[in-house]
Enzyme design. Structure first.
Site, PDB file in Angstrom:
ATOM      1  N   ASP A  38       0.833  -1.200   0.000  1.00  0.00           N
ATOM      2  CA  ASP A  38       0.000   0.000   0.000  1.00  0.00           C
ATOM      3  C   ASP A  38       0.869   1.252   0.000  1.00  0.00           C
ATOM      4  O   ASP A  38       1.646   1.473   0.938  1.00  0.00           O
ATOM      5  CB  ASP A  38      -0.909  -0.019   1.241  1.00  0.00           C
ATOM      6  CG  ASP A  38      -2.049   0.990   1.118  1.00  0.00           C
ATOM      7  OD1 ASP A  38      -2.052   1.780   0.158  1.00  0.00           O
ATOM      8  OD2 ASP A  38      -2.928   0.989   1.992  1.00  0.00           O
ATOM      9  N   ASP A  39       0.767   2.053  -1.037  1.00  0.00           N
ATOM     10  CA  ASP A  39       1.509   3.313  -1.164  1.00  0.00           C
ATOM     11  C   ASP A  39       3.019   3.122  -1.318  1.00  0.00           C
ATOM     12  O   ASP A  39       3.795   4.047  -1.057  1.00  0.00           O
ATOM     13  CB  ASP A  39       1.252   4.268   0.027  1.00  0.00           C
ATOM     14  CG  ASP A  39      -0.168   4.825   0.053  1.00  0.00           C
ATOM     15  OD1 ASP A  39      -1.007   4.372  -0.747  1.00  0.00           O
ATOM     16  OD2 ASP A  39      -0.435   5.722   0.891  1.00  0.00           O
ATOM     17  N   CYS A  78      -6.263   4.302  -3.279  1.00  0.00           N
ATOM     18  CA  CYS A  78      -6.549   2.922  -2.856  1.00  0.00           C
ATOM     19  C   CYS A  78      -7.810   2.281  -3.441  1.00  0.00           C
ATOM     20  O   CYS A  78      -7.734   1.254  -4.113  1.00  0.00           O
ATOM     21  CB  CYS A  78      -6.659   2.864  -1.341  1.00  0.00           C
ATOM     22  SG  CYS A  78      -5.159   3.345  -0.498  1.00  0.00           S
ATOM     23  N   ARG A  82      -7.886  -0.839  -6.189  1.00  0.00           N
ATOM     24  CA  ARG A  82      -8.223  -2.218  -5.781  1.00  0.00           C
ATOM     25  C   ARG A  82      -9.403  -2.761  -6.578  1.00  0.00           C
ATOM     26  O   ARG A  82      -9.463  -3.954  -6.905  1.00  0.00           O
ATOM     27  CB  ARG A  82      -8.508  -2.254  -4.270  1.00  0.00           C
ATOM     28  CG  ARG A  82      -7.218  -2.125  -3.472  1.00  0.00           C
ATOM     29  CD  ARG A  82      -7.393  -1.484  -2.107  1.00  0.00           C
ATOM     30  NE  ARG A  82      -6.136  -0.868  -1.716  1.00  0.00           N
ATOM     31  CZ  ARG A  82      -5.150  -1.505  -1.083  1.00  0.00           C
ATOM     32  NH1 ARG A  82      -5.306  -2.760  -0.724  1.00  0.00           N
ATOM     33  NH2 ARG A  82      -4.017  -0.886  -0.804  1.00  0.00           N
ATOM     34  N   LYS A 135      -5.883  -5.571   3.475  1.00  0.00           N
ATOM     35  CA  LYS A 135      -6.708  -4.389   3.214  1.00  0.00           C
ATOM     36  C   LYS A 135      -7.601  -4.598   1.998  1.00  0.00           C
ATOM     37  O   LYS A 135      -7.115  -4.726   0.875  1.00  0.00           O
ATOM     38  CB  LYS A 135      -5.787  -3.182   2.990  1.00  0.00           C
ATOM     39  CG  LYS A 135      -6.528  -1.913   2.603  1.00  0.00           C
ATOM     40  CD  LYS A 135      -5.576  -0.737   2.592  1.00  0.00           C
ATOM     41  CE  LYS A 135      -6.211   0.509   2.016  1.00  0.00           C
ATOM     42  NZ  LYS A 135      -5.303   1.675   2.101  1.00  0.00           N
ATOM     43  N   HIS A 137     -10.801  -2.572   1.303  1.00  0.00           N
ATOM     44  CA  HIS A 137     -11.117  -1.187   0.918  1.00  0.00           C
ATOM     45  C   HIS A 137     -12.096  -1.084  -0.246  1.00  0.00           C
ATOM     46  O   HIS A 137     -12.037  -0.133  -1.040  1.00  0.00           O
ATOM     47  CB  HIS A 137      -9.841  -0.379   0.640  1.00  0.00           C
ATOM     48  CG  HIS A 137      -9.965   1.046   1.109  1.00  0.00           C
ATOM     49  ND1 HIS A 137      -8.984   1.977   0.960  1.00  0.00           N
ATOM     50  CD2 HIS A 137     -11.002   1.682   1.713  1.00  0.00           C
ATOM     51  CE1 HIS A 137      -9.394   3.139   1.452  1.00  0.00           C
ATOM     52  NE2 HIS A 137     -10.626   2.982   1.920  1.00  0.00           N
ATOM     53  N   SER A 160      -8.207   1.635   5.261  1.00  0.00           N
ATOM     54  CA  SER A 160      -6.855   2.162   5.479  1.00  0.00           C
ATOM     55  C   SER A 160      -6.502   2.210   6.958  1.00  0.00           C
ATOM     56  O   SER A 160      -7.352   2.483   7.808  1.00  0.00           O
ATOM     57  CB  SER A 160      -6.725   3.561   4.878  1.00  0.00           C
ATOM     58  OG  SER A 160      -6.911   3.503   3.498  1.00  0.00           O
ATOM     59  N   HIS A 243       1.640   2.224   3.938  1.00  0.00           N
ATOM     60  CA  HIS A 243       0.758   3.397   4.087  1.00  0.00           C
ATOM     61  C   HIS A 243       0.938   3.917   5.519  1.00  0.00           C
ATOM     62  O   HIS A 243       1.089   3.124   6.447  1.00  0.00           O
ATOM     63  CB  HIS A 243      -0.675   2.911   3.859  1.00  0.00           C
ATOM     64  CG  HIS A 243      -1.731   3.968   3.760  1.00  0.00           C
ATOM     65  ND1 HIS A 243      -2.058   4.784   4.828  1.00  0.00           N
ATOM     66  CD2 HIS A 243      -2.558   4.321   2.743  1.00  0.00           C
ATOM     67  CE1 HIS A 243      -3.041   5.603   4.453  1.00  0.00           C
ATOM     68  NE2 HIS A 243      -3.361   5.343   3.191  1.00  0.00           N
ATOM     69  N   ASP A 295      -0.511  -0.640  -4.734  1.00  0.00           N
ATOM     70  CA  ASP A 295      -1.817  -0.122  -5.181  1.00  0.00           C
ATOM     71  C   ASP A 295      -1.740   1.258  -5.809  1.00  0.00           C
ATOM     72  O   ASP A 295      -2.613   1.648  -6.591  1.00  0.00           O
ATOM     73  CB  ASP A 295      -2.821  -0.105  -4.022  1.00  0.00           C
ATOM     74  CG  ASP A 295      -2.498   0.959  -2.985  1.00  0.00           C
ATOM     75  OD1 ASP A 295      -1.298   1.272  -2.789  1.00  0.00           O
ATOM     76  OD2 ASP A 295      -3.438   1.487  -2.362  1.00  0.00           O
ATOM     77  N   ASN A 296      -0.729   2.039  -5.445  1.00  0.00           N
ATOM     78  CA  ASN A 296      -0.545   3.390  -6.024  1.00  0.00           C
ATOM     79  C   ASN A 296       0.835   3.886  -5.614  1.00  0.00           C
ATOM     80  O   ASN A 296       1.519   3.250  -4.798  1.00  0.00           O
ATOM     81  CB  ASN A 296      -1.657   4.360  -5.572  1.00  0.00           C
ATOM     82  CG  ASN A 296      -1.864   4.439  -4.085  1.00  0.00           C
ATOM     83  OD1 ASN A 296      -2.886   3.982  -3.565  1.00  0.00           O
ATOM     84  ND2 ASN A 296      -0.905   4.988  -3.354  1.00  0.00           N
ATOM     85  N   LYS A 316       1.387   9.426  -5.402  1.00  0.00           N
ATOM     86  CA  LYS A 316      -0.005   9.048  -5.116  1.00  0.00           C
ATOM     87  C   LYS A 316      -0.964  10.204  -5.426  1.00  0.00           C
ATOM     88  O   LYS A 316      -0.676  11.353  -5.106  1.00  0.00           O
ATOM     89  CB  LYS A 316      -0.105   8.676  -3.635  1.00  0.00           C
ATOM     90  CG  LYS A 316      -1.503   8.378  -3.141  1.00  0.00           C
ATOM     91  CD  LYS A 316      -1.483   7.929  -1.694  1.00  0.00           C
ATOM     92  CE  LYS A 316      -2.884   7.693  -1.166  1.00  0.00           C
ATOM     93  NZ  LYS A 316      -2.878   7.105   0.191  1.00  0.00           N
TER      94      LYS A 316
HETATM   95 MG    MG Z   1      -2.694   3.129  -1.336  1.00  0.00          MG
END
Ligand code: MG
Length: 479
Positions: A38-39, A78, A82, A135, A137, A160, A243, A295-296, A316
């Site tokens: 994540d991130d 996010c 996803r 996660k 989301h 998150s 994240h 994810d980003n 992001k």
């Molecule tokens: Mg993310």
């Protein structure tokens, strides 16, 4: 006689081309594991050029498998990212992009529509066991949880890890200063996020110091279970980290040269090493495909608490490359042909790719934005994807066609500069100028024409359903 022999040979060769997993009738279809960070930024792994974060397990997977340098997510934040991974579709097609809210929050009312077919539902058609850890989301109310969208089991924090913040009066902080100034003073109990087992909350606040290790323990249990029962499985392991807020176990605290952020990335890497070891020990490594990506892009506004996109521009939230291009590795000894791949790929392609490898037909009642990458993965042939659409909110911001990328609209990832419409569009050659520094629109009017035609074609089949992110519950009580 010769013709018959030739025909037999051609049939055999055809079967080989169709599905290498079908060569041996005794070989079951491959297991699939997606590991989603994540991130995490494009430049955050040592194999993608980070000078001080050390990720030996992922680096080894990149050597043994394929390292993709032009691999993208479906959106730069996010929830829609996803949704794209799960459905193989641009998230504007399923209502999960909005002009008002970028992701789901704890007071959000909706989730992924039941009408969507998730990759888990798709693989179930071929008899797969399906598991999700981490996660989600895509909606945390019961109707939207993973176990109602194709997964047999779920264990994880459903949104998150910075949500449900219990305001720390002693820190007297703005949201951004939590990460910029106070990031090493935050405690896991400051974020009252739930940990779920299937549909039940089993811990709140979830202990985030141990969450990477515990997600991995669960993953290894699933691997062991399916070594015993022999059922092919799909595991989607989506870490909540790196994240913000950043938490790491005692044993890995202070181990990296890159501060707390590096500690977290290195802890994730170590735990991926545990999963690979488990596959090898159980002799399942030769029949399992593992994909690692994020994810980003990095959340640049969090300063030292965020990662880096390396040479790519922005992070992001942005449709510049740093927001959406991710460090991606496909690993599958004996199947994934090792190499560095510069072709364009997307998380949306995983839907069609795994479907092909598992022998499941793609749904025909909807538009998919998914290309089968298995010719690239299994034989290093040219893939079919030559373009990529970059949406933000409910607008098309940019299009990549081959090496060229046109920006029709730009906007700072988190408001650093306002929404700006470009006419003519900004044009970059991403092979020659991956950092998107030199606008060459005036030099290539013919490319802009081609891009315009591709946009027209794309928009013929684009319809956007109702925005599902916008509705919130005013009665929701955070703590
Ligand atoms: Mg993310």
């Amino acid at each position: 006689m010769i013709n018959k022999k030739l025909l037999f040979f051609l049939m055999l060769f055809g079967a080989f081309l169709t599905n290498t997993f079908a060569q041996n009738a005794n070989q079951s279809p491959p297991n699939f594991i997606i590991i989603f960070a994540d991130d995490l930024g494009y430049g955050d792994l040592s194999s993608f050029g980070h000078p001080s974060i050390h990720t030996p397990h992922l680096d080894q997977m990149a050597i043994e498998g394929q390292q993709w340098t032009n691999f993208y997510v479906g959106a730069s934040v996010c929830t829609p990212s996803r949704a794209a991974l799960m459905t193989g579709r641009l998230p504007v097609r399923n209502g999960l992009m909005s002009n008002k809210s970028r992701v789901f929050f704890p007071d959000s009312k909706n989730g992924i529509p039941t009408s969507e077919i998730t990759i888990a539902e798709q693989l179930k058609k071929a008899g797969y066991a399906t598991h999700m850890i981490g996660k989600w989301h895509l909606g945390h109310r019961e109707a939207y949880l993973p176990t109602n969208h194709g997964f047999d089991s779920y264990y994880g924090i459903p949104y998150s890890n910075d949500m449900d913040y219990v305001v720390r009066e002693d820190l007297k902080s703005t949201y951004w200063d939590l990460w910029k100034v106070h990031y090493d003073k935050l405690k896991t109990e400051d974020f009252n996020v739930p940990l779920l087992r299937d549909k039940e909350v089993i811990e709140r606040p979830a202990n985030q110091y141990t969450i990477v290790n515990r997600y991995t323990d669960e993953a290894i249990k699933i691997i062991e279970q399916h070594q015993t029962d022999g059922q092919p499985f799909f595991l989607y392991l989506a870490h909540n980290l790196p994240h913000v807020p950043l938490f790491v176990s005692e044993q890995n605290k202070g181990k990296s040269k890159n501060g707390l952020y590096g500690d977290v990335v290195e802890e994730i890497d170590l735990n991926i090493g545990r999963i690979i070891s488990a596959l090898k020990e159980k002799q399942m490594d030769n029949n399992t495909i593992v994909v690692f990506t994020s994810d980003n892009g990095p959340w640049l506004q969090t300063d030292l608490s965020g990662g880096t996109a390396g040479m790519l521009r922005d992070g992001k939230g942005s449709t510049f490359e740093g927001g959406v291009r991710e460090p991606t590795i496909f690993w599958g000894p004996g199947h994934v042909q090792p190499g560095r791949i510069n072709q364009i790929g997307s998380t949306m392609d995983i839907f069609a790719t795994f479907s092909a490898m598992a022998g499941v037909a793609l749904p025909e009642d909807r538009i998919l934005d998914s290309y089968d990458l298995s010719p690239v993965l299994l034989k290093r042939l040219e893939g079919e994807r030559d373009k990529l659409f970059y949406y933000r909110e409910r607008e098309l911001y940019a299009l990549r066609l081959g090496a060229f990328k046109a920006h029709f609209i730009t906007k700072g990832g988190y408001g650093e500069f306002p929404r700006t419409v470009h006419n003519p569009p900004l044009l970059y050659n991403l092979d020659e100028d991956p950092a998107e520094r030199f606008n060459i629109a005036e030099l290539h009017p013919e490319i802009l024409q081609e891009i315009e035609a591709a946009v027209d074609e794309h928009q013929k089949n684009m319809s956007m359903p109702k925005d599902l992110l916008v509705e919130r519950d005013p009665k929701y009580i955070r703590n």
